[in-house]
Design an enzyme around this catalytic site. Structure first.
Site, PDB file in Angstrom:
ATOM      1  CG  ASP A  60       1.568  14.119  -8.987  1.00 58.35           C
ATOM      2  OD1 ASP A  60       1.635  14.810  -7.954  1.00 58.35           O
ATOM      3  OD2 ASP A  60       1.551  12.870  -8.966  1.00 58.35           O
ATOM      4  CG  ASN A 129      10.206  11.482  -3.577  1.00 56.04           C
ATOM      5  OD1 ASN A 129      11.307  11.391  -4.106  1.00 56.04           O
ATOM      6  ND2 ASN A 129       9.114  11.805  -4.272  1.00 56.04           N
ATOM      7  CB  CYS A 185       5.030  10.795   4.158  1.00 56.47           C
ATOM      8  SG  CYS A 185       4.238  12.373   3.946  1.00 56.47           S
TER       9      CYS A 185
END
Ligand code: ZN
Lengths: 250, 66
Positions: A60, A129, A185
Site C-alpha cells: 500500500d 480503484n 468513493c
C-alpha cells in the site's frame, strides 16, 4: 512437521476438517500477496497472519489518515501520518511473529506489477480503484495466479473468485475497460463492518484455496448489507475480452 | 410479459431486448454489469439478447472501493 508452538497457536483451525494438520502445513508453505491495506486488506491480512500464512506480502502506498480508523482495523490513532504498510506489518508481526512479513509502501503500476506479484500462490485484490484492479487482473492471468477480488461501497459488497486455469470470465469480462464507478468513493462512503466482512471473506476463501478445499471459481458473490442477503452470479468468459477471451468464451 | 428486475416485478412488452430494457429503465449501461437468471451477460450481447417471460434480471453496480 509442525512445532509444538504451531500446534498450540493453530489448535482451533487444525481441529477443523477443512484445515487439519496437512492444511496447516500448506498454509505455512504459502505465499500470499495482499494489494491494498484499506478496509478490505486490514481484515484479510489480519486473519491470514493469524492463520499462519508462511509468507505474507503487504502492499500500500498510502499513509494512515484519521478518517481511515472507522474501518481499517490494523491502525490506531497514533499511526495517523505513518505508512500503512509499516503500521500493518508491525501490528501483524505482534499478532504472529512466526510468519515472514514483507511490507512495501508501493502502488501497483504497469511497470512494477509483474515483479510485485511474481511468486505468489494467491493474490488478494483489496484496492480501491478500477485502474489497479485491471492491472492486478491482467498480471494474475499472465502469471496464472488465482485471484480473490473484493470491493465494497455503501452497504454493498462484491467478491469475485478467479482462477486463470478455469474457463470462466475474468475481472475485465465483468467490468470491461470504459465502465464507470457511479460516484466517487468518498461520496458514496462505506460502512466499516461491510468492507470488513468482504475482507474477512477474502481471507476465508484464501484459507480454503490454500488448503486444497474446493471453492467455486468464476462466481461473483453480491452482499446486500441492508437486508443481509446474498446473490451469486456465474461469470462466463467473453470472447471479446482482451485478457482471457478466446477459448471457451461466449 | 412479466419479468423481474433486481427483485421487483415488471411488465414488459414481448421481444424486448436487454439493451432496450436498460434504455427504458434509464440505466447508465457504463456503470453496471447485468446478469439474467444468475448468469452475467456480456455487453456485446445486450442488443441481441431477447428477454423471456419470467427472466430475472440483475443489475450489478460497478463497485471498486476497498
Ligand atoms: Zn476476461
Amino acid at each position: 512437521m509442525l512445532s509444538d508452538e504451531q500446534y498450540l497457536r493453530y489448535a482451533a483451525q487444525i481441529a477443523t476438517a477443512t484445515v487439519g494438520e496437512h492444511g496447516q502445513q500448506a498454509l505455512a508453505r504459502a505465499q500470499v500477496t495482499v494489494v491494498g491495506l484499506g478496509g478490505l486488506g486490514c481484515a484479510a491480512a489480519h486473519y491470514l497472519a493469524g492463520a499462519g500464512i508462511g509468507r505474507l506480502t503487504l502492499l500500500d502506498a498510502d499513509v494512515v489518515q484519521l478518517s481511515n480508523l472507522q474501518r481499517q482495523t490494523l491502525y490506531s490513532t497514533a499511526d495517523v501520518g505513518h505508512a500503512k504498510a509499516d503500521c500493518a506489518a508491525k501490528r501483524l508481526a505482534a499478532v504472529n511473529p512466526t510468519i515472514s512479513l514483507q511490507a512495501m509502501q508501493q502502488r501497483v503500476t504497469a511497470a512494477n506489477v509483474c515483479q510485485l506479484l511474481s511468486g505468489s500462490d494467491l493474490v488478494l485484490d483489496c484496492t480501491d480503484n478500477l485502474a489497479s484492479r485491471y492491472l492486478i487482473n491482467d498480471q494474475c492471468y499472465a502469471l496464472g495466479i488465482p485471484l480473490l477480488s473484493a470491493a465494497a461501497e455503501g452497504m454493498n459488497g462484491q467478491l469475485l473468485c478467479l482462477h486463470p486455469q478455469h474457463a470462466h470470465g475474468c475481472y475485465q469480462c465483468l467490468y470491461p475497460s470504459g465502465v464507470q464507478q457511479s460516484a466517487a468513493c468518498e461520496r458514496v462512503g462505506v460502512v466499516g463492518a461491510v468492507v470488513g466482512m468482504m475482507g474477512t471473506l477474502q481471507a476465508l476463501q484464501a484459507v480454503k484455496v490454500l488448503t486444497g478445499t474446493e471453492v467455486e471459481w468464476g462466481k461473483l458473490f453480491l452482499f446486500d448489507g441492508l437486508n443481509l442477503s446474498w446473490q451469486s452470479l456465474n461469470l462466463p468468459r467473453s470472447v471479446q475480452c482482451p485478457r482471457c477471451g478466446g477459448n471457451d468464451g461466449n | 410479459m412479466e419479468i423481474n428486475v433486481n427483485g421487483r416485478p415488471l411488465t414488459a412488452v414481448a421481444d424486448l431486448s436487454l439493451q432496450q430494457l436498460l434504455q427504458q429503465q434509464g440505466v447508465n449501461g457504463k456503470a453496471i454489469a447485468v446478469a439474467i437468471n444468475d448468469d452475467v451477460v456480456h455487453r456485446e450481447q445486450w442488443p441481441t439478447l431477447t428477454l423471456q417471460p419470467g427472466d430475472r434480471v440483475t443489475l450489478v453496480t460497478v463497485v471498486a472501493g476497498g
